[in-house]
Design a protein around this motif. Structure first.
Motif, PDB file in Angstrom:
ATOM      1  N   MET A  86       0.830  -1.194   0.000  1.00  0.00           N
ATOM      2  CA  MET A  86       0.000   0.000   0.000  1.00  0.00           C
ATOM      3  C   MET A  86       0.873   1.256   0.000  1.00  0.00           C
ATOM      4  SD  MET A  86      -3.330  -0.701   2.406  1.00  0.00           S
ATOM      5  CE  MET A  86      -2.418  -0.639   3.936  1.00  0.00           C
ATOM      6  N   GLY A  87       0.211   2.390  -0.179  1.00  0.00           N
ATOM      7  CA  GLY A  87       0.890   3.661  -0.011  1.00  0.00           C
ATOM      8  C   GLY A  87       1.303   4.317  -1.306  1.00  0.00           C
ATOM      9  N   ALA A  88       1.339   5.658  -1.242  1.00  0.00           N
ATOM     10  CA  ALA A  88       1.766   6.467  -2.387  1.00  0.00           C
ATOM     11  C   ALA A  88       2.758   7.508  -1.900  1.00  0.00           C
ATOM     12  CB  ALA A  88       0.555   7.130  -3.040  1.00  0.00           C
ATOM     13  N   PRO A  89       3.952   7.078  -1.490  1.00  0.00           N
ATOM     14  CA  PRO A  89       4.941   8.032  -0.977  1.00  0.00           C
ATOM     15  C   PRO A  89       5.314   9.065  -2.034  1.00  0.00           C
ATOM     16  CG  PRO A  89       5.935   5.876  -1.400  1.00  0.00           C
ATOM     17  CD  PRO A  89       4.463   5.700  -1.522  1.00  0.00           C
ATOM     18  N   GLY A  90       5.412  10.297  -1.611  1.00  0.00           N
ATOM     19  CA  GLY A  90       5.740  11.385  -2.525  1.00  0.00           C
ATOM     20  C   GLY A  90       4.528  12.195  -2.954  1.00  0.00           C
ATOM     21  N   TRP A  91       3.355  11.588  -2.927  1.00  0.00           N
ATOM     22  CA  TRP A  91       2.173  12.299  -3.386  1.00  0.00           C
ATOM     23  C   TRP A  91       1.692  13.327  -2.378  1.00  0.00           C
ATOM     24  CZ3 TRP A  91      -0.810  12.523  -7.799  1.00  0.00           C
ATOM     25  CH2 TRP A  91      -0.346  11.746  -8.868  1.00  0.00           C
ATOM     26  N   HIS A  92       1.948  13.098  -1.109  1.00  0.00           N
ATOM     27  CA  HIS A  92       1.544  14.071  -0.094  1.00  0.00           C
ATOM     28  C   HIS A  92       2.213  15.419  -0.350  1.00  0.00           C
ATOM     29  CE1 HIS A  92       1.540  16.047   3.893  1.00  0.00           C
ATOM     30  NE2 HIS A  92       0.399  15.418   4.076  1.00  0.00           N
ATOM     31  N   SER A  93       3.510  15.412  -0.543  1.00  0.00           N
ATOM     32  CA  SER A  93       4.234  16.662  -0.813  1.00  0.00           C
ATOM     33  C   SER A  93       3.915  17.205  -2.200  1.00  0.00           C
ATOM     34  CB  SER A  93       5.742  16.437  -0.669  1.00  0.00           C
ATOM     35  OG  SER A  93       6.198  15.438  -1.572  1.00  0.00           O
ATOM     36  N   LEU A  94       3.689  16.309  -3.169  1.00  0.00           N
ATOM     37  CA  LEU A  94       3.375  16.751  -4.522  1.00  0.00           C
ATOM     38  C   LEU A  94       2.065  17.525  -4.565  1.00  0.00           C
ATOM     39  CD1 LEU A  94       4.197  16.660  -7.510  1.00  0.00           C
ATOM     40  CD2 LEU A  94       2.918  14.521  -7.713  1.00  0.00           C
TER      41      LEU A  94
END
Length: 293
Positions: A86-94
């Protein structure tokens, strides 16, 4: 117990996403490049074989432990695998960077930050702010669906083996080193996504404007040939109020708030996804109480 494992994995994974940690894409990329170097001819069978064998081994392992009354041994394995799948690291900051650029009126800067996250056929061709925002919003919906809801669905249906298979198919579509073979994986990804994306579409209706979803979102959800991106966008658009996914209509009604549209729209999408996940958790809890999980 699967519900508790998922809830724990989900809470930890959300925190990891906020920190941009534990991205499994480099692992997939490394394995795929070793299995099929780019100079070699198109070979989709190898990739599918790798994913299938991994899923089969995990399924057999779970079944073996459960048959011996040792299912508890598999719980830490499931938790760890869910955390990495799971997870989409990087999308929070994007999303934050994009919203800030939009608020400054820097549409070129916003495009520069998001273009590499868009599907290949949409990169390199900056359009109007409207089309850019709709493309980015659709990609955000798709990424969250594939990195969370798709995995949760198949984990609930068939355990960690099916969850690994579903995530592996998406990785093959995006990361397989032979571009000519990716369209085959894209077709398989649509098959794997067909049922869960329609369930999420219905969840959007429950978590948002149900009457609006009945008018538009339902039509695409009930269209067998509609692809996942189309189902997701139309469902979200119809379930969200305030024209969150209708830039032209928003601009005509609220011209003074145009620079805040990007941030408000993404916040509305995020809230809809969070409410929809709550709907799924409640559904899973009901299935557990009924003895089906």
């Amino acid at each position: 117990m699967p519900l508790l494992i998922f809830l724990l994995a989900y809470l930890i994974r959300r925190r990891l996403d906020a920190l941009g940690r534990w991205d499994i894409a480099p692992f997939f990329r490394l394995v795929f490049h070793r299995a099929a170097p780019e100079p070699e001819p198109e070979n989709a069978t190898t990739g599918l074989f790798l994913v299938f064998v991994a899923a089969l081994l995990l399924t057999v392992m779970d079944w073996s432990w459960a048959s011996r009354g040792l299912a508890v041994i598999g719980y830490p394995v499931d938790l760890f695998l869910l955390l990495v799948l799971m997870g989409a690291p990087g999308w929070h900051s994007l999303v934050k960077i994009y919203g800030d650029a939009w608020q400054r009126g820097d549409m070129q800067g916003a495009w520069h930050h998001i273009k590499d996250s868009l599907p290949a056929h949409e990169r390199g061709q900056a359009g109007s702010p409207d089309s850019m925002h709709l493309s980015f919003s659709t990609q955000l919906l798709t990424v969250v669906f594939e990195r969370y809801f798709l995995i949760v669905f198949w984990y609930a249906v068939g355990g960690i083996g099916l969850a690994v298979f579903a995530r592996g198919v998406v990785a093959l579509r995006d990361l397989w080193p032979q571009p000519a073979a990716r369209y085959r994986f894209a077709l398989l990804a649509e098959i794997v996504s067909w049922l869960p994306v329609r369930l999420l579409s219905f969840s959007f209706g429950l978590a948002g404007d149900f009457s609006g979803w009945l008018k538009e979102g339902r039509r695409y959800a009930l269209t067998p040939s509609a692809n996942a991106r189309t189902v997701l966008f139309t469902a979200a658009n119809s379930a969200l109020s305030g024209y969150a996914l209708n830039p032209k209509r928003f601009a005509s009604l609220h011209p003074d708030d145009w620079l805040d549209f990007g941030r408000r729209s993404l916040r509305a999408i995020r809230d809809l996804l969070n409410r929809s996940m709550l709907v799924w958790v409640c559904l899973l809890a009901l299935l557990v109480l009924a003895g089906w999980l």
